[in-house]
Design a protein around this motif. Sequence first.
Motif, PDB file in Angstrom:
ATOM      1  N   GLN A  65       0.905  -1.321   0.082  1.00 36.18           N
ATOM      2  CA  GLN A  65       0.003   0.051  -0.105  1.00 36.18           C
ATOM      3  C   GLN A  65       0.918   1.205   0.136  1.00 36.18           C
ATOM      4  O   GLN A  65       0.445   2.234  -0.355  1.00 36.18           O
ATOM      5  N   ASN A  66       2.024   1.204   0.440  1.00 30.06           N
ATOM      6  CA  ASN A  66       3.063   2.427   0.721  1.00 30.06           C
ATOM      7  C   ASN A  66       4.418   1.772   0.026  1.00 30.06           C
ATOM      8  O   ASN A  66       5.049   1.139   0.608  1.00 30.06           O
ATOM      9  N   TYR A  67       4.849   2.299  -1.027  1.00 25.64           N
ATOM     10  CA  TYR A  67       6.195   1.860  -1.570  1.00 25.64           C
ATOM     11  C   TYR A  67       7.106   2.720  -1.243  1.00 25.64           C
ATOM     12  O   TYR A  67       8.317   2.577  -1.580  1.00 25.64           O
ATOM     13  N   TYR A  68       7.004   3.927  -0.474  1.00 28.42           N
ATOM     14  CA  TYR A  68       8.052   4.765  -0.074  1.00 28.42           C
ATOM     15  C   TYR A  68       8.392   4.818   1.288  1.00 28.42           C
ATOM     16  O   TYR A  68       9.424   5.004   1.910  1.00 28.42           O
ATOM     17  N   GLU A  69       7.070   4.228   2.282  1.00 32.65           N
ATOM     18  CA  GLU A  69       7.423   4.512   3.755  1.00 32.65           C
ATOM     19  C   GLU A  69       7.043   3.363   4.717  1.00 32.65           C
ATOM     20  O   GLU A  69       6.212   2.475   4.011  1.00 32.65           O
ATOM     21  N   GLY A  70       7.642   3.200   5.636  1.00 33.19           N
ATOM     22  CA  GLY A  70       7.260   2.052   6.614  1.00 33.19           C
ATOM     23  C   GLY A  70       7.910   0.855   6.621  1.00 33.19           C
ATOM     24  O   GLY A  70       7.267  -0.381   7.006  1.00 33.19           O
ATOM     25  N   HIS A  71       8.831   0.606   5.805  1.00 30.01           N
ATOM     26  CA  HIS A  71       9.459  -0.513   5.566  1.00 30.01           C
ATOM     27  C   HIS A  71      10.568  -1.274   6.587  1.00 30.01           C
ATOM     28  O   HIS A  71      10.878  -2.031   6.803  1.00 30.01           O
ATOM     29  N   TYR A  72      11.261  -0.097   7.424  1.00 28.85           N
ATOM     30  CA  TYR A  72      12.143  -0.323   8.051  1.00 28.85           C
ATOM     31  C   TYR A  72      11.864  -0.047   9.747  1.00 28.85           C
ATOM     32  O   TYR A  72      12.630  -0.282  10.748  1.00 28.85           O
ATOM     33  N   ASP A  73      11.182   1.297   9.783  1.00 24.47           N
ATOM     34  CA  ASP A  73      11.047   1.664  11.171  1.00 24.47           C
ATOM     35  C   ASP A  73      10.225   1.108  12.075  1.00 24.47           C
ATOM     36  O   ASP A  73       9.302   0.263  11.837  1.00 24.47           O
TER      37      ASP A  73
END
Length: 427
Positions: A65-73
Amino acid sequence: MPVERRRGAALVLVNLMVLVLVPLVLYLLVNTVASLKHAYKEKQLGMSGALANAALVDFMRQFSQNYYEGHYDAASLSRNEPFYSAGFSSASTEADPAGHRLYIEAAGKYGKDPAHPLADKTLYSAVQFLSDLTDYGTMINGAFTISASNITYFGKWWITGNLSITGSNVRFAGGPLIVGGNLSVTGSNVAVDGDVYYAGSVSGSPAVNGTSYNFYPSDMVYPALKEDYYKVNYAYKITSDRTLRFNAYPSSGTFSIVGTTITVPLLDSGMIILGENVNLSVYGAVRGRVTVATTNTSASKGAITVGLSNADADLVYYNPLTGGTTTSALYGNSIALIASNGIAFQGKTTNPAADLTACGVFFNRGSGNISATGGSSKKLYVYGTRNKPVTLSGFGGGNSMSYDVWLNASPPPGLPERPVLMTWHMR
């Protein structure tokens, strides 16, 4: 027959039946109970595995749903232990932002008490985040005709519309050719060193050194870049037309704004430079990971030019082993140019003219092709990826387009990344 004798025969028959039937009944009963226990345990384990899978699916849903953010934090990856009708699931993660990977350990527990489950399963998986902007050497949104001859394209090649090849001696090397429409080949000696995927039909006789599939993958969605992301996440903003020169040193990298005394260090974690309603020119040696993005409200703004017409001004990477430069992102240095209104390659045309070397990810959000202007006998060298055809003016020596495989390992910051499930192991 006397009554006593008949009674004795009946008793013998009853005893025989008891000796045979009772053990048989006991055997069937024991095996039935064991089978029921095994079936119930298998159901419990199956439900435990399904609960663990549900936790992984929830992560993949979030990433898609979001290819930019929320992948590692940690805040985006944290999960409460949800309760289902059959049990519980939990998940722990280990992020590797430098490698653009995420390791997920998901547990499914069957039963009402998560501390004492009736059955449990653990799923171990690894997710790799890849950007189409670095994964494909060439990707074009729409239809395109290759009329040039004696040209080789390196890296994966993806076009969403029809592809017509009228030039001769055209070769696709280093990956699949993916065509979202029809593939028409009228030129001679056209070869694909890999597989071909096409949604429509094929006419002509290209030499395919792989397998041809009349199939267009359903997950092939052309990347849509979010301008607002760069407006929010930039580290440095420029509001007037400028020329940026990148400088590399053994322990750091900077960029200077030519014509001023301003020199800005590049952040170790990666840096986004935003040009707001401006035109920018860039050149130099890049040390670090950087993305230069432009926006425009005026029709004459938003362009990015690589190189200068009056100086030899290549765009390359710093090589820490030699202290010189390289055309590969092998050593962790990379750059992306994301222009809202055109990208141009400008070689030195003043006497003596010079070749131009440009490295990076070149993504033109505008409607036109990428343009290239150079000396009549000089050559253009591009190392990296591009999303538009290049229209040459000058550069009589031709052009060379080479895919940089190391961009996937060291991508510039701020590119949209899709999740790819690399490993899945349940136990």
